[in-house]
Scaffold this motif. Structure first.
Motif, PDB file in Angstrom:
ATOM      1  N   VAL A  25      70.304  30.322  66.019  1.00 14.65           N
ATOM      2  CA  VAL A  25      70.015  29.336  67.078  1.00 14.65           C
ATOM      3  C   VAL A  25      69.661  30.025  68.381  1.00 14.65           C
ATOM      4  N   SER A  56      70.447  20.030  55.072  1.00 14.26           N
ATOM      5  CA  SER A  56      70.073  20.828  56.197  1.00 14.26           C
ATOM      6  C   SER A  56      71.194  20.642  57.033  1.00 14.26           C
ATOM      7  N   GLY A  57      71.629  21.954  58.070  1.00 15.70           N
ATOM      8  CA  GLY A  57      72.564  21.684  58.912  1.00 15.70           C
ATOM      9  C   GLY A  57      73.230  23.061  59.556  1.00 15.70           C
ATOM     10  N   LEU A  58      74.162  22.943  60.435  1.00 15.55           N
ATOM     11  CA  LEU A  58      74.599  24.116  61.219  1.00 15.55           C
ATOM     12  C   LEU A  58      75.637  24.974  60.183  1.00 15.55           C
ATOM     13  N   PHE A  67      71.335  27.718  61.854  1.00 15.10           N
ATOM     14  CA  PHE A  67      70.835  26.473  61.491  1.00 15.10           C
ATOM     15  C   PHE A  67      70.139  26.680  60.018  1.00 15.10           C
ATOM     16  N   LEU A  68      70.628  26.008  58.935  1.00 11.91           N
ATOM     17  CA  LEU A  68      70.014  26.167  57.597  1.00 11.91           C
ATOM     18  C   LEU A  68      68.867  24.984  57.361  1.00 11.91           C
ATOM     19  N   THR A  69      67.931  25.198  57.130  1.00 11.89           N
ATOM     20  CA  THR A  69      66.587  24.380  56.786  1.00 11.89           C
ATOM     21  C   THR A  69      66.897  24.323  55.361  1.00 11.89           C
TER      22      THR A  69
ATOM     23  N   THR B  36      63.008  20.842  65.593  1.00 13.54           N
ATOM     24  CA  THR B  36      63.784  20.725  64.304  1.00 13.54           C
ATOM     25  C   THR B  36      65.205  20.102  64.880  1.00 13.54           C
ATOM     26  N   VAL B  37      65.621  18.957  64.508  1.00 10.45           N
ATOM     27  CA  VAL B  37      66.950  18.385  64.766  1.00 10.45           C
ATOM     28  C   VAL B  37      67.855  19.059  63.923  1.00 10.45           C
ATOM     29  N   ILE B  38      68.702  19.748  64.975  1.00  7.32           N
ATOM     30  CA  ILE B  38      69.788  20.602  64.164  1.00  7.32           C
ATOM     31  C   ILE B  38      71.333  19.998  64.454  1.00  7.32           C
ATOM     32  N   GLU B  39      71.554  19.139  65.284  1.00  9.92           N
ATOM     33  CA  GLU B  39      72.833  18.464  65.236  1.00  9.92           C
ATOM     34  C   GLU B  39      72.694  16.972  65.682  1.00  9.92           C
ATOM     35  N   VAL B  48      69.799  15.182  60.684  1.00  8.88           N
ATOM     36  CA  VAL B  48      69.435  16.591  61.030  1.00  8.88           C
ATOM     37  C   VAL B  48      68.447  17.088  59.894  1.00  8.88           C
ATOM     38  N   GLY B  49      67.493  17.941  60.314  1.00  9.82           N
ATOM     39  CA  GLY B  49      66.609  18.614  59.515  1.00  9.82           C
ATOM     40  C   GLY B  49      65.293  17.996  59.645  1.00  9.82           C
ATOM     41  N   ARG B 110      70.686  17.458  69.278  1.00  5.82           N
ATOM     42  CA  ARG B 110      70.203  18.709  69.656  1.00  5.82           C
ATOM     43  C   ARG B 110      69.018  19.247  68.882  1.00  5.82           C
ATOM     44  N   PHE B 112      66.143  22.298  68.017  1.00  2.00           N
ATOM     45  CA  PHE B 112      65.481  23.588  68.200  1.00  2.00           C
ATOM     46  C   PHE B 112      64.119  23.573  68.268  1.00  2.00           C
TER      47      PHE B 112
END
Lengths: 233, 117
Positions: A25, A56-58, A67-69, B36-39, B48-49, B110, B112
């Motif tokens: 990130v 997906s998530g941090l 960040f994992l897609t 991309t929505v990360i949080e 998220v995602g 959040r 990205f």
């Protein structure tokens, strides 16, 4: 993101293979990890957990925020037999985001009236899986529900060969013992046959067709979320 | 910000379809950014995602907030398309900017943002 990384991610999806895009990130550095490479990856434990959940998530690694897609192919459920249980199963499965197809060569059973809105293929399983229905793969569940070995067995054989994450067959223990003997004669080992859930469904004392459908779907979800990763070749 | 005429691509909805569209846009020579929505915290409208793909003319596809902050994300995306450096942006009712663009649902997100090179 590099355009070629994006193309690879899209190619994995088109081939119905799971993959995880790992993004740092802070600086945007990225790498794509294919499902087959996860076991050997330094982040294998984290990646595996995300793969199984499909989310997906941090994640944090070595002080970096990643960040994992997560990209997992949509799960398909192929039901053999346009029977009473299948009529209850199809709408319930749709609610779980499973793409359902029902296969039954008996045209009296496989009618749109009995299965409104459900993809229905009135062919023998071999013919159906050779054309109208996309080929089986590891992200498929197969439930054989006809009680008729002429219809169920070829589908079970195709499911075992394709490495489907879930294979289940209706029938008593005695019926299943005969089935295992037939599969043995067709060249399948006891380990292969042990991959078939039979009698099908979690043991919740199901009686009605809808209850049996529920027990089958519960078993499919349990296999998908808990055990699938063990089946990765 | 003129939207292009509707084409089949505007009808798609899944996150993965949006990634396919991003690849197609880039291949067509458009300059493209991906959000991309990360949080998320609280009752964020999109999980998220979730993705939003944006081109240099402000055309976009997908959703990161169900419409609440897309305009601001697109403005940032145009910057990222010029500058090239990825960045993280945050929206929520706790922000000063929330009075202009924020999430009426009370959540925070959040995002990205990166350029497709």
């Amino acid at each position: 993101m590099r355009a070629d990384t994006l193309a690879q991610l899209n190619a994995e999806r088109a081939a119905r293979r799971a993959a995880i895009l790992v993004t740092d990130v802070a600086d945007g550095h990225q790498r794509l990890v294919r499902e087959a490479d996860i076991a050997a990856d330094p982040l294998s434990e984290t990646l595996t957990a995300h793969l199984v959940s499909g989310k997906s998530g941090l994640a944090a690694a070595e002080g970096r925020q990643l960040f994992l897609t997560v990209q997992v192919p949509p799960v398909r459920l192929v039901v053999i037999g346009a029977v009473h249980i299948s009529q209850a199963l199809a709408p319930m499965a749709a609610g779980l985001d499973l793409a359902v197809t029902v296969i039954d060569p008996r045209t009296a059973f496989a009618t749109p009236d009995r299965f409104p809105g459900v993809p229905l293929v009135a062919e023998w399983p071999e013919a159906a899986l050779a054309g109208p229905v996309p080929a089986l793969d590891r992200y498929c569940a197969v439930a054989a529900l006809t009680h008729d070995p002429k219809i169920d067995d070829p589908a079970l054989i195709a499911a075992l060969r394709a490495g489907c994450f879930y294979v289940g067959a209706l029938g008593s223990r005695k019926t299943h013992a005969s089935r295992v003997a037939r599969l043995g004669a067709a060249g399948f080992t006891p380990d292969d046959s042990a991959r078939i859930h039979a009698p099908i469904g979690l043991d919740i004392g199901a009686v009605s067709p809808a209850e049996i459908a529920l027990s089958i779907l519960a078993q499919i979800v349990a296999t998908l979320r808990r055990e699938r990763i063990r089946a990765v070749p | 910000m003129q939207a292009r005429p509707r084409d089949p691509a505007t009808m798609i909805s899944t996150e993965t379809d949006i990634l396919a569209a991003a690849e197609g846009w880039r291949r067509d020579g458009r300059r493209v950014a991906l959000a991309t929505v990360i949080e998320t915290w609280g009752s964020a409208p999109r999980p998220v995602g979730s993705h939003l793909v944006i081109d240099q003319e402000g055309n976009f596809l997908g959703s990161v907030s169900g419409g609440c902050v897309e305009g601001a994300v697109i403005t940032e995306a145009l910057d990222v398309i010029e500058a090239g450096q990825p960045r993280v942006i945050e929206f929520g009712v706790a922000d000063e900017t929330a009075w202009q663009v924020g999430l009426s649902c009370g959540g925070r997100i959040r995002i990205f943002l990166e350029r497709i090179d």
